[in-house]
Design an enzyme around this catalytic site. Structure first.
Site, PDB file in Angstrom:
ATOM      1  N   ASP A 169       0.935  -1.136  -0.289  1.00  0.00           N
ATOM      2  CA  ASP A 169       0.280   0.207  -0.260  1.00  0.00           C
ATOM      3  C   ASP A 169       1.149   1.111  -0.013  1.00  0.00           C
ATOM      4  OD1 ASP A 169      -2.012   1.480  -0.178  1.00  0.00           O
ATOM      5  OD2 ASP A 169      -2.650   0.915   2.246  1.00  0.00           O
TER       6      ASP A 169
ATOM      7  N   LYS B  23      -6.688  12.722  11.521  1.00  0.00           N
ATOM      8  CA  LYS B  23      -5.926  11.168  10.227  1.00  0.00           C
ATOM      9  C   LYS B  23      -6.569  11.537   8.857  1.00  0.00           C
ATOM     10  CE  LYS B  23      -4.793   6.446   8.369  1.00  0.00           C
ATOM     11  NZ  LYS B  23      -4.559   5.179   8.888  1.00  0.00           N
TER      12      LYS B  23
ATOM     13  N   ASP C 156      -4.315   2.454  -4.926  1.00  0.00           N
ATOM     14  CA  ASP C 156      -3.362   2.567  -4.493  1.00  0.00           C
ATOM     15  C   ASP C 156      -2.298   1.778  -3.849  1.00  0.00           C
ATOM     16  OD1 ASP C 156      -4.733   3.614  -2.678  1.00  0.00           O
ATOM     17  OD2 ASP C 156      -3.079   4.840  -2.368  1.00  0.00           O
TER      18      ASP C 156
END
Length: 1385
Positions: free
Chosen positions: A1063, A1132, A1298
């Protein structure tokens, strides 16, 4: 027409005054001067009278302008000639002496292009008569313009001077348009300009204008050019010349009136701007309606031909053709040859040569160029007619010879016409799409006139890439294809899988067994199932009868009147599918509605469109089966299976084949001389047709489907039938919009729940494929074998990007298409061990910790509404009345709170039911495919991000969805495969995010006993896996590691099917840092080598905490409250989505949600604290990522100015060549889609679904979405590059945006490819190329700023400046990424 006499007798100045006088008389309700024309032309009115008429006209222009415009029609051929006469000089110079640009000044752009003068200066393109011969015979005698005739005033000597009164019966003297025919000249639009020409014309024009101080504004009206003026290109987005002239006319009018001391109301600049925008929108709507009309007519005629209703299709074409020729305001000129091609092939199949010749003649009359497809239909018709004649006509040889001679004569005549138009006999095959047996019939006809003819087919398309980034892969050795199924599936197995897949798509439905655990059915359940089955049979009969009656009524309604049958209506569309198939679709819709959510259901328009699209899919499959496409696809696909299973032993082309696209292209090319052509365009229906069909079928559901309310009571034998469905209106968007919904009767819903059906049905497009997908070779072909799948997921109105893709060379799209093919070619299987554990948890009540939803029944029992409790507040100090009032208030408050609580429970119940159904579908499909190999066809969104087509069972979902799938083809772990499995396990737990790889491996060894315990006793052991961030994937890895450790040949020889993930570390920021070469930003997202992974979220949280601590020391209350709560998890999501354009309001909601989940945080300060943290977080990000924010701001400024100043959508081309257009527009008009009402008229209302080509953009959405969309397109380009190189090197590769997946033994190779392609991608001048593209498409030249010093000119200069102001770059070395271990990890 009146002008002809005035101009000839008295010249242009008198003509202008006469117009003013006449207009003023009309405005003041006086007698029309046309009835006293002789007195006027003899000078019967003095100058003061003419002045008074002019003033009256000026004052009443605004009042009567709109009324007159509503009565006028669009400019006809008479108007064009009026323009020519109006533009000629006093001496009567013919129109052939005028330049095309001078005509453009006086006319709107559309009319100017239609009346253009030919380069030779002698002929006019329009050769039709000026007047309508049926309505104005005397007018035709007065004046006709024929081919090559000069039309200046001095050439009209044949006009009788004493026929003015007769002409006034046909011509309205104000607008000079024919009252009966509805045509209008351009003179009415320009009569005020004529007055200016008369007043300021001649050699002193420039001097007179300078005295008024408005030379620059008046010159355009007079058709002159200022001194030193330079010609510039036309800007499609600028207001038309017609609009600009109206502004200048008003300005000069104001000057004249003020000079004479009179008052007049002149519109303000804002009003002028609004008028200009309104005119622009009107033109856009007209263009959209025209495009919509052509789409509707094409689909209607095609459907008529498919159903055998040839005369109906022909009648519609001729009706709309004549309607468009009569008046453009009521119709559109049909210039598309495709409509004629469809009808020609329809009549050719019926051997009707009379209609074929008639259609060809119509095309010649209308100036429509006959294509090779048209002549192929002609040859087909002769061939079929000749075959039929030879087999049915009895006679001697002389009769048959005569028939053949006649056929050859006709074929030679058409061949001669083709040669005159630059077409050859070979074009009948090379440039056409021939279906069924058309190719063989046309070949027989061609051989009649050329026995030695052999078609030369187009060469095989180029295989290689034109993209700069992929030049190395074109020459990469060895040039072979590594099949993902080699060594475990052979060609015969694939062929057997193909038969099953074709049957599923032909049935358009897959029925699977539900995994929901139920007890053995009792007597009540069996009784309800019996009643439901009986009801189904009754409904089937009712629906079939109702369909027959309603279709007959619709047909009769469309045939009423003289022209009713010529209008486009729904009857052919509904007749294109068998009634039995429509009944099955309606029954499936009934079940879907009855089993739906109680608290939510789609709106009626959504339901109509979905059902209509199902009918369209059924029609598309039937059409492919009927036209021979199915047989051709099956034949080619069998050969493709042989190659796919063993590419080394099957040769398809002389060129080396390195991907599935090249293999399919080779097969299609080598068999293009056989059967149906595969270069067909998929049949489609407008949205309005789909909605109309859905509404037609839903009316049957609402009207005919009934339910016995006593059906669930075995003891009650009395039947009481009520409608099974009803409609209600539900408010949305806080009551701003009311949406209609369809709900089932509660008895019907209980019947379906009580019957407890043990099967589920899914459309074929919603389930995985049993064989490899058909490779994408263009934007029109690929995916499923028969079912249509769009290569790009776009809303219906986003036509602009579809046009860009259609006009884009196929070779430019190869990288994106090949990436989709590579991802779709990967075979999958179900992880049966994990599936069994998930099923057990699902059927035993679910688990919130493991993200397995509980059934809705358990939710209701555990969340009962609280009873109504009055307030316990003391009332001793109040009087009795006060106490009563206080008690009533408390009771009302209690009721309100209880009502809110009930609404909350209903919402939670709906959410729980939705999640439960999603899990049920996923697990049921996984259980159905548990022993099968399957494939997931892929497509992409408009930015290039890829997605699997099946929505329920895929690897793109949640933790549970990912854990259920693994690669069908395994590979030995090898020497490092087991270590990669252990490392992947630690990554999934989330316990060692900030530690090095060495530390993670140590942790994995320490946890080995718990790993084995989790694998062997997942639900009865310690359940260590359940505490992981991704528990189900963790459990799957534990089972794989345990199996590898117990393998007989050792872990190195264990064949592993489990995918390992790598990742990206905050991938959006990685791309921003690479674009700006930001060294600090790159280091924070692990792009530079480091011993441990960098935690950008933790760094930002530390910076925010530092700011908070400083504010707390200064006494800021909210900063003090947040002490200890500024955590990594809180900010986050905001940091992650900042690079994707999250707004402050959206970030505030994100942080508020995280604070609310912290039990210790005081809930009354959530909103205030979230607002404070948003500001601090954004400030720290700007401080930390300076280059990133500069690039993001540049993106936003470019998009804002492009959408505001140019009025266009932002578009660009990705580094791999994929065109991208942002589909955010403002809706023109009150309705986007017209819906047909089949019960009232049955006629098709033109859809506005093509407005994406003509709408103005939504500025807010365009500017906010451009930064994230551009980064997503770069992200998808990186993934596609990695995909193509992994395929070439024989790796199994799958991506979730991704996050890249591969086998444990090939992770290192994939990591190297990933980093190399990232460096190669960002070594390209991406920002510079983007700037050049935007400048080329949106900037203005310097010449266009001359004389434009207003706001628009300033905005255009700013646009040019911003587009070229590329942000500066830093000094980060991109090659550092190659050595970064944690870049992707």
């Amino acid at each position: 027409m009146y002008r002809l006499f005035a101009h000839r007798i008295h010249g242009e100045p008198f003509w202008a005054n006469l117009v003013k006088s006449h207009a003023g008389s009309q405005a003041s309700r006086r007698t029309c001067p046309c009835k006293t024309a002789k007195r006027l032309m003899d000078g019967g009115l003095d100058e003061s009278s003419l002045d008074r008429h002019q003033t009256t006209w000026a004052n009443y222009e605004v009042r009567y302008g709109r009324k007159r415009k509503r009565q006028r029609k669009h400019v006809s051929h008479l108007g064009h000639c009026d323009v020519a006469r109006h533009s000629s000089t006093r001496s009567g110079a013919p129109v052939s002496k005028l330049k095309a640009k001078e005509l453009d000044v006086l006319m709107c752009q559309e009319e100017a292009e239609r009346s253009r003068v030919l380069p030779n200066g002698k002929e006019v393109e329009d050769t039709e008569s000026i007047a309508d011969t049926e309505s104005c015979n005397s007018f035709e005698k007065v004046w006709e313009v024929k081919h090559g005739e000069l039309i200046g005033p001095e050439y009209l000597h044949e006009i009788p001077e004493d026929d003015i009164d007769a002409l006034s019966e046909y011509v309205d003297p104000v607008s000079f348009h024919e009252v009966e025919t509805g045509t209008v000249t351009i003179a009415e639009e320009e009569h005020y300009d004529t007055h200016l020409r008369a007043t300021f014309g001649g050699p002193n024009a420039r001097k007179n204008l300078k005295e008024l101080g408005s030379e620059s504004q008046g010159l355009a009206v007079l058709g002159l050019k200022p001194e030193g003026h330079k010609e510039t290109g036309k800007d499609l987005e600028r207001p038309s010349l017609h609009v600009k002239k109206k502004k200048k006319k008003l300005h000069l009018n104001k000057k004249l009136m003020l000079e004479k001391g009179r008052k007049i109301d002149i519109p303000s600049k804002l009003q002028l701007k609004e008028g200009s925008n309104k005119l622009r929108l009107t033109k856009a709507e007209f263009a959209a309606r025209e495009e919509s009309f052509m789409q509707s007519l094409l689909s209607y005629v095609d459907t008529c031909v498919s159903c055998g209703f040839l005369n109906r299709g022909m009648g519609a074409l001729m009706f709309y053709r004549e309607r468009g020729k009569r008046s453009e305001s009521h119709g559109f000129c049909i210039r598309d040859a495709r409509v004629f091609e469809i009808l020609l092939h329809g009549y050719a199949a019926k051997r009707n040569i009379v209609k074929v010749e008639e259609l060809m003649k119509v095309m010649t009359e209308d100036g429509i160029a006959q294509t090779a497809q048209c002549y192929a239909a002609c040859f087909e018709c002769v061939g079929r007619r000749l075959d039929w004649s030879l087999s049915h006509i009895r006679g001697g040889l002389h009769v048959l010879s005569s028939i053949e001679a006649t056929a050859r004569k006709k074929l030679r005549m058409w061949a001669l016409e083709m040669s005159q138009k630059g077409l050859s006999l070979n074009d009948l095959f090379a440039e056409t799409c021939l279906l069924s047996d058309q190719k063989s019939i046309v070949m027989e006809s061609v051989l009649k006139i050329d026995p030695h003819f052999k078609p030369v087919w187009p060469p095989c398309p180029e295989f290689g890439y034109t993209c700069r980034l992929l030049q190395d892969i074109n020459y990469f050795k060895p040039q072979v294809y590594h099949s993902p199924v080699s060594d475990f599936i052979d060609g015969e197995q694939l062929k057997n899988f193909t038969v099953e897949q074709l049957q599923t798509e032909l049935n358009d439905c897959l029925e699977v067994k539900s995994i929901e655990l139920r007890e053995d059915p009792n007597e009540l359940v069996l009784y309800l199932r019996e009643k439901l089955a009986k009801s189904h049979e009754e409904w089937r009969e009712v629906i079939l009868n109702s369909l027959h009656q309603d279709l007959q009524a619709l047909q009769n309604r469309s045939q009423r009147g003289v022209i009713g049958h010529r209008f486009m209506n729904l009857y052919p569309f509904l007749s294109s599918v068998k009634k039995e198939e429509l009944v099955e679709l309606v029954l499936q819709e009934i079940r879907k509605l009855a089993e739906g959510s109680e608290t939510f259901s789609p709106t009626t328009n959504q339901l109509y469109r979905e059902l209509g699209s199902r009918v369209l899919e059924r029609y598309q499959v039937n059409w492919k089966e009927r036209t021979g496409i199915l047989q051709k696809v099956k034949y080619l696909y069998n050969k493709y299976c042989d190659w796919f299973a063993n590419p080394e032993s099957v040769s398809l082309s002389e060129k080396p084949i390195t991907c599935t696209r090249q293999a399919w292209q080779s097969l299609v090319h080598s068999h293009q001389d056989e059967g149906a052509s595969l270069n067909f365009k998929e049949r489609s229906w407008p949205v309005s047709v789909q909605i109309g069909i859905g509404k037609f079928l839903y009316e049957i559901i609402l009207r005919e489907i009934r339910i016995d309310i006593n059906i669930s009571r075995p003891s009650n034998k009395k039947s009481h039938l009520l409608p099974a469905f009803y409609t209600l209106f539900r408010s949305q968007q806080q009551g701003k919009i009311m949406k209609e919904e369809v709900k089932p009767h509660p008895v019907l819903a209980r019947l379906f729940r009580g019957a407890a059906s043990d099967t589920l049905k899914f459309p074929a497009r919603c389930v995985p494929m049993l064989c490899p997908p058909t490779p994408w070779t263009s934007v029109m072909s690929g995916g499923y074998l028969l079912t249509k799948a769009d290569v790009i997921r776009l809303p219906q109105q986003a036509m602009l990007q579809w046009n860009r893709l259609a006009n884009c060379p196929n070779q430019q799209l190869y990288p994106a298409l090949d990436s989709l093919n590579q991802l779709g070619a990967v075979p999958w299987k179900v992880n049966k061990q994990v599936l069994d554990v998930v099923k057990e948890v699902f059927n035993t009540g679910g688990s919130s910790q493991l993200a397995i939803p509980a059934p809705p029944s358990s939710f209701i029992s555990s969340h009962t509404p609280s009873p109504l409790v009055p307030s316990t507040k003391s009332t001793a100090s109040f009087s009795e009345s006060d106490q009563a009032s206080e008690g009533q208030t408390a009771m009302q408050t209690g009721r309100f709170q209880q009502h809110r609580h009930q609404l909350y429970l209903r919402r939670k119940k709906a959410e729980a039911y939705s999640l439960w159904c999603d899990m049920l579908y996923r697990l049921s499909l996984a259980n159905h495919f548990r022993d099968r190999v399957f494939w997931l066809p892929h497509n992409m969104d408009f930015r290039g991000r890829v997605y699997p087509c099946p929505p329920h069972l895929n690897h793109l979902g949640s933790d549970v969805a990912r854990s259920l799938l693994c690669f069908a083809k395994g590979q030995p772990l090898g020497p490092k495969g087991l270590d990669w499995l252990k490392l992947h396990l630690v990554n999934l737990t989330g316990l060692m995010k900030h530690n090095s790889i060495k530390e993670r491996m140590v942790f994995a060894e320490e946890m080995m006993p718990k790993i084995i315990d989790s694998a062997e006793k997942p639900l009865t052991g310690e359940m260590w896996w359940a505490k992981s961030d991704e528990p189900w994937q963790t459990l799957a890895v534990c089972m794989e590691i345990n199996a590898a450790l117990k393998a007989e040949g050792g872990p190195e020889n264990y064949v592993c099917h489990f995918p390992v993930h790598q990742d990206g570390s905050c991938n959006g920021l990685q791309h921003y840092a690479a674009l700006g070469r930001d060294a600090a930003g790159a280091a924070s997202v692990s792009m530079a080598p480091s011993e441990c992974p960098q935690d950008v979220y933790g760094v930002v949280a530390a910076m925010v905490e530092r700011e908070r601590d400083a504010d707390a020391k200064l006494g800021v209350a909210v900063a003090q409250i947040l002490d200890g709560f500024v955590r990594r998890k809180v900010i986050k999501q905001t940091v992650m989505t900042t690079v994707y354009g999250v707004t402050r309001f959206g970030a505030r909601l994100q942080i508020a949600r995280q604070l609310r989940d912290i039990d210790e945080f005081p809930k009354e300060y959530v909103w205030r604290a979230s607002s404070y943290l948003v500001g601090k977080t954004f400030g720290c990000l700007r401080e930390m990522f300076t280059s990133t924010k500069e690039i993001q701001d540049w993106f936003t400024d470019c998009a804002r100015l492009i959408s505001q100043v140019c009025g266009r959508s932002v578009e660009w081309v990705t580094p791999l060549g994929l065109p991208v257009v942002q589909p955010y527009h403002r809706v023109i008009g009150s309705k986007r889609h017209g819906a047909a009402d089949p019960l009232s008229s049955g006629f098709v209302v033109l859809p506005y679904g093509v407005l994406g080509n003509h709408e103005r953009p939504n500025v807010m959405k365009q500017k906010n979405a451009f930064p994230p969309n551009f980064i997503h397109s770069i992200d998808s380009s990186h993934m596609m590059l990695t995909s193509l190189w992994c395929e070439r090197k024989g790796l199994t590769f799958v991506s979730v945006h991704d996050c890249y997946w591969t086998h444990p033994s090939t992770v290192e190779t994939m990591n190297r490819i990933c980093r190399e392609q990232f460096v190669a991608l960002h070594s390209e001048p991406i920002l510079e190329d983007l700037s050049s593209f935007l400048v080329q498409n949106y900037s203005y030249s310097e010449e266009e700023f001359d004389g434009d010093g207003g706001i628009m000119g300033v905005s255009r200069r700013k646009l040019n400046d911003v587009l070229t102001r590329v942000p500066k770059k830093g000094d980060f070395d991109l090659r550092s990424v190659l050595d970064s271990v944690y870049f992707f990890s």
